[in-house]
Design a protein around this motif. Structure first.
Motif, PDB file in Angstrom:
ATOM      1  N   TYR A  86     -31.633  -6.788  25.294  1.00 45.36           N
ATOM      2  CA  TYR A  86     -30.798  -5.839  26.051  1.00 45.36           C
ATOM      3  C   TYR A  86     -29.779  -5.301  25.061  1.00 45.36           C
ATOM      4  CZ  TYR A  86     -28.039  -4.113  30.045  1.00 45.36           C
ATOM      5  OH  TYR A  86     -27.370  -3.327  30.959  1.00 45.36           O
ATOM      6  N   ASN A  87     -30.151  -4.245  24.362  1.00 47.72           N
ATOM      7  CA  ASN A  87     -29.328  -3.809  23.225  1.00 47.72           C
ATOM      8  C   ASN A  87     -28.961  -2.337  23.276  1.00 47.72           C
ATOM      9  OD1 ASN A  87     -31.556  -5.946  21.894  1.00 47.72           O
ATOM     10  ND2 ASN A  87     -29.427  -6.302  21.360  1.00 47.72           N
ATOM     11  N   ASN A  88     -27.882  -2.019  22.595  1.00 49.10           N
ATOM     12  CA  ASN A  88     -27.540  -0.636  22.281  1.00 49.10           C
ATOM     13  C   ASN A  88     -27.659  -0.471  20.771  1.00 49.10           C
ATOM     14  OD1 ASN A  88     -26.936   0.343  24.830  1.00 49.10           O
ATOM     15  ND2 ASN A  88     -24.768  -0.168  24.705  1.00 49.10           N
ATOM     16  N   PHE A  89     -28.581   0.356  20.359  1.00 50.16           N
ATOM     17  CA  PHE A  89     -28.751   0.667  18.926  1.00 50.16           C
ATOM     18  C   PHE A  89     -29.491   1.996  18.929  1.00 50.16           C
ATOM     19  CE2 PHE A  89     -29.829  -1.703  14.657  1.00 50.16           C
ATOM     20  CZ  PHE A  89     -29.191  -0.703  13.950  1.00 50.16           C
ATOM     21  N   CYS A 145     -19.150  -4.517  26.564  1.00 50.92           N
ATOM     22  CA  CYS A 145     -19.541  -3.126  26.329  1.00 50.92           C
ATOM     23  C   CYS A 145     -18.725  -2.212  27.235  1.00 50.92           C
ATOM     24  CB  CYS A 145     -21.034  -2.948  26.583  1.00 50.92           C
ATOM     25  SG  CYS A 145     -21.593  -1.256  26.297  1.00 50.92           S
ATOM     26  N   TRP A 155     -22.386 -15.902  17.139  1.00 48.17           N
ATOM     27  CA  TRP A 155     -22.644 -15.157  15.900  1.00 48.17           C
ATOM     28  C   TRP A 155     -22.530 -16.079  14.700  1.00 48.17           C
ATOM     29  CZ3 TRP A 155     -24.365 -10.504  17.079  1.00 48.17           C
ATOM     30  CH2 TRP A 155     -23.898  -9.856  18.224  1.00 48.17           C
ATOM     31  N   THR A 180     -23.330   3.084   9.113  1.00 52.33           N
ATOM     32  CA  THR A 180     -24.663   2.477   9.269  1.00 52.33           C
ATOM     33  C   THR A 180     -25.655   3.195   8.358  1.00 52.33           C
ATOM     34  OG1 THR A 180     -24.269   1.825  11.555  1.00 52.33           O
ATOM     35  CG2 THR A 180     -26.553   2.203  10.977  1.00 52.33           C
ATOM     36  N   TYR A 199     -24.167   6.621  12.149  1.00 53.47           N
ATOM     37  CA  TYR A 199     -23.198   6.013  13.058  1.00 53.47           C
ATOM     38  C   TYR A 199     -21.996   5.576  12.215  1.00 53.47           C
ATOM     39  CZ  TYR A 199     -21.864   3.109  17.148  1.00 53.47           C
ATOM     40  OH  TYR A 199     -21.246   2.561  18.240  1.00 53.47           O
ATOM     41  N   GLN A 227     -32.833  -5.620  15.959  1.00 53.71           N
ATOM     42  CA  GLN A 227     -32.230  -4.895  17.082  1.00 53.71           C
ATOM     43  C   GLN A 227     -30.742  -5.228  17.274  1.00 53.71           C
ATOM     44  OE1 GLN A 227     -34.809  -7.031  17.219  1.00 53.71           O
ATOM     45  NE2 GLN A 227     -34.847  -8.249  19.097  1.00 53.71           N
ATOM     46  N   ARG A 233     -23.542  -6.738  10.373  1.00 44.65           N
ATOM     47  CA  ARG A 233     -22.840  -5.905  11.350  1.00 44.65           C
ATOM     48  C   ARG A 233     -21.428  -6.427  11.558  1.00 44.65           C
ATOM     49  NH1 ARG A 233     -24.787  -6.832  17.358  1.00 44.65           N
ATOM     50  NH2 ARG A 233     -22.872  -5.665  17.734  1.00 44.65           N
ATOM     51  N   SER A 244     -18.432  -2.437  17.209  1.00 43.49           N
ATOM     52  CA  SER A 244     -19.140  -3.440  16.410  1.00 43.49           C
ATOM     53  C   SER A 244     -20.382  -2.823  15.773  1.00 43.49           C
ATOM     54  CB  SER A 244     -19.491  -4.647  17.287  1.00 43.49           C
ATOM     55  OG  SER A 244     -18.314  -5.313  17.695  1.00 43.49           O
ATOM     56  N   ILE A 245     -20.151  -2.052  14.754  1.00 43.22           N
ATOM     57  CA  ILE A 245     -21.189  -1.239  14.103  1.00 43.22           C
ATOM     58  C   ILE A 245     -22.262  -2.110  13.430  1.00 43.22           C
ATOM     59  CG2 ILE A 245     -19.697  -1.013  12.062  1.00 43.22           C
ATOM     60  CD1 ILE A 245     -20.902   1.739  11.574  1.00 43.22           C
TER      61      ILE A 245
HETATM   62  N1  MTE Z   1     -24.170   0.326  15.874  1.00 42.85           N
HETATM   63  C1  MTE Z   1     -25.010   1.320  15.565  1.00 42.85           C
HETATM   64  N2  MTE Z   1     -25.263   1.608  14.287  1.00 42.85           N
HETATM   65  N3  MTE Z   1     -25.635   2.059  16.523  1.00 42.85           N
HETATM   66  C2  MTE Z   1     -25.398   1.842  17.842  1.00 42.85           C
HETATM   67  O1  MTE Z   1     -25.967   2.551  18.685  1.00 42.85           O
HETATM   68  N4  MTE Z   1     -24.180   0.543  19.512  1.00 42.85           N
HETATM   69  C3  MTE Z   1     -22.903  -0.145  19.761  1.00 42.85           C
HETATM   70  C4  MTE Z   1     -22.724  -1.350  18.847  1.00 42.85           C
HETATM   71  N5  MTE Z   1     -23.097  -1.017  17.483  1.00 42.85           N
HETATM   72  C5  MTE Z   1     -24.493   0.813  18.206  1.00 42.85           C
HETATM   73  C6  MTE Z   1     -23.908   0.032  17.170  1.00 42.85           C
HETATM   74  C7  MTE Z   1     -22.743  -0.554  21.152  1.00 42.85           C
HETATM   75  S1  MTE Z   1     -22.470   0.715  22.260  1.00 42.85           S
HETATM   76  C8  MTE Z   1     -22.750  -1.857  21.539  1.00 42.85           C
HETATM   77  S2  MTE Z   1     -22.340  -2.304  23.130  1.00 42.85           S
HETATM   78  C9  MTE Z   1     -23.121  -2.928  20.600  1.00 42.85           C
HETATM   79  O2  MTE Z   1     -23.527  -2.415  19.321  1.00 42.85           O
HETATM   80  C10 MTE Z   1     -24.267  -3.728  21.193  1.00 42.85           C
HETATM   81  O3  MTE Z   1     -24.596  -4.810  20.364  1.00 42.85           O
HETATM   82  P1  MTE Z   1     -25.863  -5.687  20.776  1.00 42.85           P
HETATM   83  O4  MTE Z   1     -27.018  -4.777  20.965  1.00 42.85           O
HETATM   84  O5  MTE Z   1     -26.044  -6.666  19.650  1.00 42.85           O
HETATM   85  O6  MTE Z   1     -25.480  -6.384  22.065  1.00 42.85           O
END
Ligand code: MTE
Length: 328
Positions: A86-89, A145, A155, A180, A199, A227, A233, A244-245
């Motif tokens: 369940y990720n945002n990337f 988030c 971590w 990134t 990013y 992912q 990061r 948290s890039i």
């Molecule tokens: N870093 C990059 N390069 N690209 C992204 O889309 N999404 C961010 C952050 N870092 C993102 C990113 C967001 S919106 C969140 S909530 C977290 O990563 C999610 O981390 P997770 O997928 O490890 O839970």
């Protein structure tokens, strides 16, 4: 973040594995930490890699010797399957399952980070030369988030301050900027122009030097899955997760507040500071509560959001006298 209605496929939180695998691993790490002999590490600056030659990534060897810390010891950790599915990337798509599905071809070894700007020591350094000099720590942090979900993740990494200090930032270094990897061949999401890639993120130098700011190379006792931002990061637990890039290739010490991805996209919605704050709602949704994962449709597991995500004791001094409504 992008607004979208939750699809059934987004999160199978109720289908998660239990935590026994992880907990067993934690006991193993504890035992081996006691027995382990410290790993001698090479000097950070011995191996500059400006020549572009591949340098083997030896980070995985440091995982035999992870120090447990008291951070988050009483927290209920999310199962690995949830944290890694369940990720945002967005470099791999906008769906929560896209990063796990589409990031397997990301090449994370060798990996180097370019350090630029207001510091005495700059250049391009192999990741292992930045990381291995320090013993890896485990820190269990809450990740909140801005989309109002959260999870607790163990971590593995080192304090960001310990890395940054080695480059000897000078008095003009008021902010630290992070970038990134930008490689549309490996990151299919970067082929679309909805975000101005790469990013970008940033912190004030004081935030970056705060003891909670963490540079992560692993989770659940092992290297980061792609992912989750492999191979390295940021984790800034008192701020919304977008700070948290992931998959960092550039660190720049700068004098002026840097432009950051979500702030550039929608400055009225995403501030530079992005501190977790239940008192300041996002224009389109409340930030008073959050859905702690795992939780399903039947048990949504909604909890109250805490100021600074519960880390006020460690970080509120950073913002004394600051209007946090204006500086959201
Ligand atoms: N870093 C990059 N390069 N690209 C992204 O889309 N999404 C961010 C952050 N870092 C993102 C990113 C967001 S919106 C969140 S909530 C977290 O990563 C999610 O981390 P997770 O997928 O490890 O839970």
């Amino acid at each position: 973040m992008i607004i979208k209605s939750r699809k059934k496929s987004d999160c199978a939180e109720y289908e998660v594995t239990d935590q026994s695998t992880y907990l067993n691993r934690r006991q193993f790490i504890q035992a081996s930490t006691v027995a382990a002999i410290g790993v001698a590490s090479p000097s950070l600056f011995a191996k500059e890699v400006g020549n572009g030659l591949p340098v083997p990534n030896t980070i995985s060897s440091a995982f035999n010797n992870i120090i447990e810390t008291p951070y988050g010891a009483s927290e209920k950790v999310a199962p690995f399957d949830v944290a890694s599915s369940y990720n945002n990337f967005y470099e791999f798509g906008y769906g929560k399952g896209d990063p796990a599905e589409k990031s397997s071809l990301l090449k994370t070894d060798p990996w180097s980070i370019t350090v630029e700007g207001e510091a005495d020591i700059t250049g391009t350094f192999a990741l292992e030369d930045i990381i291995n000099e320090n013993q890896l720590e485990e820190r269990i942090y809450r990740l909140r988030c801005v989309e109002a979900w959260s999870m607790v993740v163990p971590w593995v990494g080192i304090s960001l301050a310990s890395v940054l200090q080695k480059f000897k930032p000078n008095s003009k270094a008021k902010y630290v900027y992070f970038e990134t990897l930008h490689d549309p061949n490996q990151m299919p999401g970067q082929r679309s122009g909805s975000i101005e890639w790469p990013y970008r993120e940033g912190l004030t130098i004081e935030e970056a030097m705060n003891k909670l700011a963490f540079l992560s190379v692993g989770m659940y006792g092992s290297v980061l899955p792609n992912q989750n931002g492999a191979p390295v990061r940021l984790v800034v637990p008192w701020k919304y997760g977008f700070k948290s890039i992931k998959s960092i290739v550039k660190i720049r010490f700068v004098e002026k507040m840097p432009k950051t991805t979500w702030n550039m996209l929608a400055p009225q919605e995403y501030g530079f500071y992005a501190n977790v704050n239940p008192g300041v709602d996002h224009p389109r949704w409340t930030q008073k509560q959050e859905r702690r994962l795992p939780g399903g449709i039947l048990f949504p597991n909604v909890i109250e959001t805490q100021m600074f995500n519960g880390y006020a004791e460690e970080v509120s001094d950073l913002y004394s006298g600051m209007n946090l409504v204006k500086n959201f």
